[in-house]
Enzyme design. Structure first.
Site, PDB file in Angstrom:
ATOM      1  N   CYS A  38      16.460  25.264  19.799  1.00 11.29           N
ATOM      2  CA  CYS A  38      17.620  24.868  19.016  1.00 11.29           C
ATOM      3  C   CYS A  38      17.423  25.385  17.592  1.00 11.29           C
ATOM      4  O   CYS A  38      16.685  24.780  16.813  1.00 11.29           O
ATOM      5  CB  CYS A  38      17.722  23.341  19.034  1.00 11.29           C
ATOM      6  SG  CYS A  38      19.270  22.772  18.352  1.00 11.29           S
TER       7      CYS A  38
ATOM      8  N   CYS B 157      23.659  21.865  23.733  1.00 10.68           N
ATOM      9  CA  CYS B 157      23.140  22.088  22.385  1.00 10.68           C
ATOM     10  C   CYS B 157      23.121  20.790  21.571  1.00 10.68           C
ATOM     11  O   CYS B 157      24.018  20.542  20.754  1.00 10.68           O
ATOM     12  CB  CYS B 157      23.891  23.155  21.625  1.00 10.68           C
ATOM     13  SG  CYS B 157      22.997  23.557  20.107  1.00 10.68           S
TER      14      CYS B 157
HETATM   15  C1  LIG Z   1      28.945  24.635  19.531  1.00 10.00           C
HETATM   16  C2  LIG Z   1      27.827  25.082  20.433  1.00 10.00           C
HETATM   17  C3  LIG Z   1      26.651  25.554  19.868  1.00 10.00           C
HETATM   18  C4  LIG Z   1      25.607  25.966  20.680  1.00 10.00           C
HETATM   19  N1  LIG Z   1      24.480  26.464  20.083  1.00 10.00           N
HETATM   20  C5  LIG Z   1      23.479  26.926  20.850  1.00 10.00           C
HETATM   21  C6  LIG Z   1      22.339  27.546  20.243  1.00 10.00           C
HETATM   22  O1  LIG Z   1      22.249  27.651  19.013  1.00 10.00           O
HETATM   23  N2  LIG Z   1      21.375  28.024  21.042  1.00 10.00           N
HETATM   24  C7  LIG Z   1      21.471  27.944  22.396  1.00 10.00           C
HETATM   25  O2  LIG Z   1      20.560  28.427  23.063  1.00 10.00           O
HETATM   26  N3  LIG Z   1      22.524  27.347  23.009  1.00 10.00           N
HETATM   27  C8  LIG Z   1      23.531  26.836  22.270  1.00 10.00           C
HETATM   28  N4  LIG Z   1      24.630  26.281  22.868  1.00 10.00           N
HETATM   29  C9  LIG Z   1      24.605  25.937  24.309  1.00 10.00           C
HETATM   30  C10 LIG Z   1      24.887  27.117  25.223  1.00 10.00           C
HETATM   31  O3  LIG Z   1      26.042  27.807  24.812  1.00 10.00           O
HETATM   32  C11 LIG Z   1      25.051  26.612  26.647  1.00 10.00           C
HETATM   33  O4  LIG Z   1      23.967  25.778  26.981  1.00 10.00           O
HETATM   34  C12 LIG Z   1      25.105  27.771  27.626  1.00 10.00           C
HETATM   35  O5  LIG Z   1      26.241  28.558  27.361  1.00 10.00           O
HETATM   36  C13 LIG Z   1      25.109  27.250  29.056  1.00 10.00           C
HETATM   37  O6  LIG Z   1      25.410  28.275  29.957  1.00 10.00           O
HETATM   38  P1  LIG Z   1      26.098  27.929  31.365  1.00 10.00           P
HETATM   39  O7  LIG Z   1      26.304  29.222  32.040  1.00 10.00           O
HETATM   40  O8  LIG Z   1      25.361  26.863  32.047  1.00 10.00           O
HETATM   41  O9  LIG Z   1      27.515  27.317  30.968  1.00 10.00           O
HETATM   42  P2  LIG Z   1      28.749  28.131  30.367  1.00 10.00           P
HETATM   43  O10 LIG Z   1      28.271  29.255  29.537  1.00 10.00           O
HETATM   44  O11 LIG Z   1      29.627  27.111  29.732  1.00 10.00           O
HETATM   45  O12 LIG Z   1      29.456  28.770  31.633  1.00 10.00           O
HETATM   46  C14 LIG Z   1      30.032  28.026  32.671  1.00 10.00           C
HETATM   47  C15 LIG Z   1      30.991  28.944  33.396  1.00 10.00           C
HETATM   48  O13 LIG Z   1      31.425  28.308  34.593  1.00 10.00           O
HETATM   49  C16 LIG Z   1      32.802  28.600  34.754  1.00 10.00           C
HETATM   50  N5  LIG Z   1      33.422  27.585  35.619  1.00 10.00           N
HETATM   51  C17 LIG Z   1      33.892  26.376  35.260  1.00 10.00           C
HETATM   52  N6  LIG Z   1      34.441  25.785  36.339  1.00 10.00           N
HETATM   53  C18 LIG Z   1      34.297  26.643  37.379  1.00 10.00           C
HETATM   54  C19 LIG Z   1      34.672  26.594  38.749  1.00 10.00           C
HETATM   55  N7  LIG Z   1      35.325  25.551  39.292  1.00 10.00           N
HETATM   56  N8  LIG Z   1      34.359  27.639  39.537  1.00 10.00           N
HETATM   57  C20 LIG Z   1      33.703  28.720  39.024  1.00 10.00           C
HETATM   58  N9  LIG Z   1      33.337  28.812  37.728  1.00 10.00           N
HETATM   59  C21 LIG Z   1      33.623  27.777  36.919  1.00 10.00           C
HETATM   60  C22 LIG Z   1      33.352  28.585  33.334  1.00 10.00           C
HETATM   61  O14 LIG Z   1      34.585  29.296  33.247  1.00 10.00           O
HETATM   62  C23 LIG Z   1      32.238  29.253  32.561  1.00 10.00           C
HETATM   63  O15 LIG Z   1      32.424  30.642  32.460  1.00 10.00           O
HETATM   64  C24 LIG Z   1      25.722  25.891  22.093  1.00 10.00           C
HETATM   65  C25 LIG Z   1      26.908  25.420  22.657  1.00 10.00           C
HETATM   66  C26 LIG Z   1      27.955  25.032  21.838  1.00 10.00           C
HETATM   67  C27 LIG Z   1      29.249  24.556  22.464  1.00 10.00           C
END
Ligand SMILES: Cc1cc2nc3c(=O)[nH]c(=O)nc-3n(C[C@H](O)[C@H](O)[C@H](O)COP(=O)(O)OP(=O)(O)OC[C@H]3O[C@@H](n4cnc5c(N)ncnc54)[C@H](O)[C@@H]3O)c2cc1C
Length: 439
Positions: A364, A184
């Protein structure tokens, strides 16, 4: 695997099932690594298609809706609204392996977890997000323990941001954005605008300077929206400093030390004193992937930017923050990646060439003040890729505030995490009729 799950159901487990233990070996058709936004959505969609043939490797017991942390930091939402038990959000048709990935052997189609479970797979979906490295900024871990420094990037600290803003009566409020990969890209400035608006509406603004220091050459990656954000900052008296990267926080003297991007080591240091400091911490790919054959030289999972298929291993895919897709890392991007992932995986299962195309769509919603949002949506080229016909999305909008604070949180839990990717496609397809850049 089907037998184990039936046994678990007989024992009364209705939601995501945790059925494995240390030393076990599991065979399954599809393994999803990570149960965050991307992993949960992918596992939900895939397990509807392949019931009881999908396993999710995820260590956490709580699932966070991270996009809502900005709203918690600004006092709009409560922290409790941003989290749910992992067991309640992971799909019931998939098997939850409550452990962490330790290493992957893509040449031999298996992975090993930290508690030494071996999982053999036919297809692998990487969705393990990225890692936040607080200690990459000198002094930051200690500074975060003081009452003057916070970050919305942590579920344990985002509520503190709101406490800090309420407590601040005068002085310097400094907000930062770092070099390197960031999830983000707008989160650092969203809280800047919400804070400025809060100071203004509570009569404190004249006594507080608001500064946004970004390591980037412009305030926002997509020039189309930067063109609208920069004059807004000027008009509101927000001091924007470009090319400044936070490298140290001296909590004893309340000083933030910035390095000018591109400057020689030790030179061109800028020191600012703060009465409140909001930090976007440094972020990096997970260390456990570093030596695997899955990542590129930057450490992110190396996939085809169109199809999300791994560049070397045809039965491996990635989506979300762990991938090297050259777009802004957001949950919105995940929602556009999901249907492409499903089509590409299906094509590989049917021994066809993946043809679906992801165009880098990401979004965003910039909270410009309480009650207003600028809904930025763009593609790989940073070109606008907007959903709402007839609306100038560069204008701050009340409707988009409703979308950000009500519609998106609802659809996060009830649509995206359920893997219902087509739901997102329908309104977008309708709204895109006659517009270019439809993803
Ligand atoms: C402050 C903030 C504001 C944001 N605002 C927005 C917004 O307004 N709009 C928007 O669209 N996005 C926003 N985002 C971004 C969005 O939240 C992320 O891009 C999104 O959650 C990514 O998803 P992901 O599944 O790739 O990662 P995550 O949701 O972080 O999930 C990763 C997962 O992998 C797991 N994991 C880690 N290590 C391991 C391992 N070794 N083995 C197995 N599992 C593991 C973790 O426990 C976690 O559950 C924001 C993020 C933040 C921090």
């Amino acid at each position: 695997m089907r037998r184990i799950m039936t046994h678990c159901r007989a024992l009364g487990f209705q939601r995501a099932l945790v059925c494995t233990g240390p030393g076990n070996t599991l065979d399954c058709k599809i393994v999803v690594v990570g149960g965050g936004t991307a992993g949960c959505a992918a596992a939900a969609a895939l397990s509807q298609k392949f019931p009881e043939q999908v396993a999710i490797v995820e260590p956490a017991i709580v699932h966070h809706n991270q996009p809502m942390w900005t709203l918690v930091g600004a006092g709009i939402k409560r922290l409790e609204e941003t989290r749910r038990a992992m067991a309640a959000v992971l799909p019931s048709q998939a098997q939850w392996v409550r452990s962490s990935l330790k290493e992957v052997c893509p040449e031999r189609n298996f992975l090993v977890t930290t508690d030494m479970q071996r999982i053999n797979y036919d297809y692998l979906v990487m969705a393990c997000g990225l890692s936040i490295d607080y200690s990459a900024i000198k002094g930051l871990p200690d500074a975060l323990a003081t009452p003057y420094v916070s970050t919305n990037y942590s579920p344990t600290l985002c509520a503190k941001t709101w406490d800090c803003l309420q407590r601040l009566e005068s002085g310097n409020a400094v907000f930062t954005y770092p070099t390197g990969p960031v999830k983000c890209g707008g989160a650092g400035q969203k809280i800047t605008y919400m804070a400025e608006d809060y100071f203004r509406t509570t009569g404190k603004r004249d006594n507080i300077t608001v500064t946004y220091n970004t390591a980037l050459p412009r305030i926002f990656g997509a020039a189309y929206y930067a063109d609208a954000l920069e004059p807004m900052c000027a008009q509101r008296g927000i001091q924007v400093n470009l090319g400044l990267d936070l490298v140290e926080v001296r909590s004893a003297s309340r000083e933030a030390v910035f390095k000018k991007v591109g400057a020689i080591e030790g030179l061109m240091e800028v020191v600012q004193t703060y009465d409140f400091l909001h930090v976007v911490p440094k972020q990096a790919p997970h260390a456990f992937l570093k030596d695997s054959d899955l990542v590129d030289s930057t450490g992110f999972v190396d996939v085809n930017p169109s199809t999300l298929q791994h560049s070397k291993h045809q039965n491996v895919f990635a989506l979300g923050d762990c991938s090297n897709l050259p777009t802004s890392k957001t949950a919105a991007a995940v929602s556009a990646q999901l249907p492409v992932l499903l089509q590409s995986l299906q094509a590989v299962i049917e021994e066809r060439e993946p043809m679906a195309v992801y165009n880098g769509y990401t979004s965003c919603p910039i909270t410009t003040r309480k009650g207003k949002v600028m809904m930025c949506e763009f593609d790989y080229q940073g070109m606008p890729c907007e959903t709402f016909p007839g609306l100038d999305q560069r204008k701050e909008s009340k409707l988009m505030w409703f979308v950000k604070t009500v519609a998106l949180p609802y659809s996060y839990w009830n649509i995206l995490l359920k893997g219902w990717a087509p739901w997102r496609q329908i309104p977008r397809r309708i709204s895109q009729i006659g517009k270019p850049n439809t993803p």
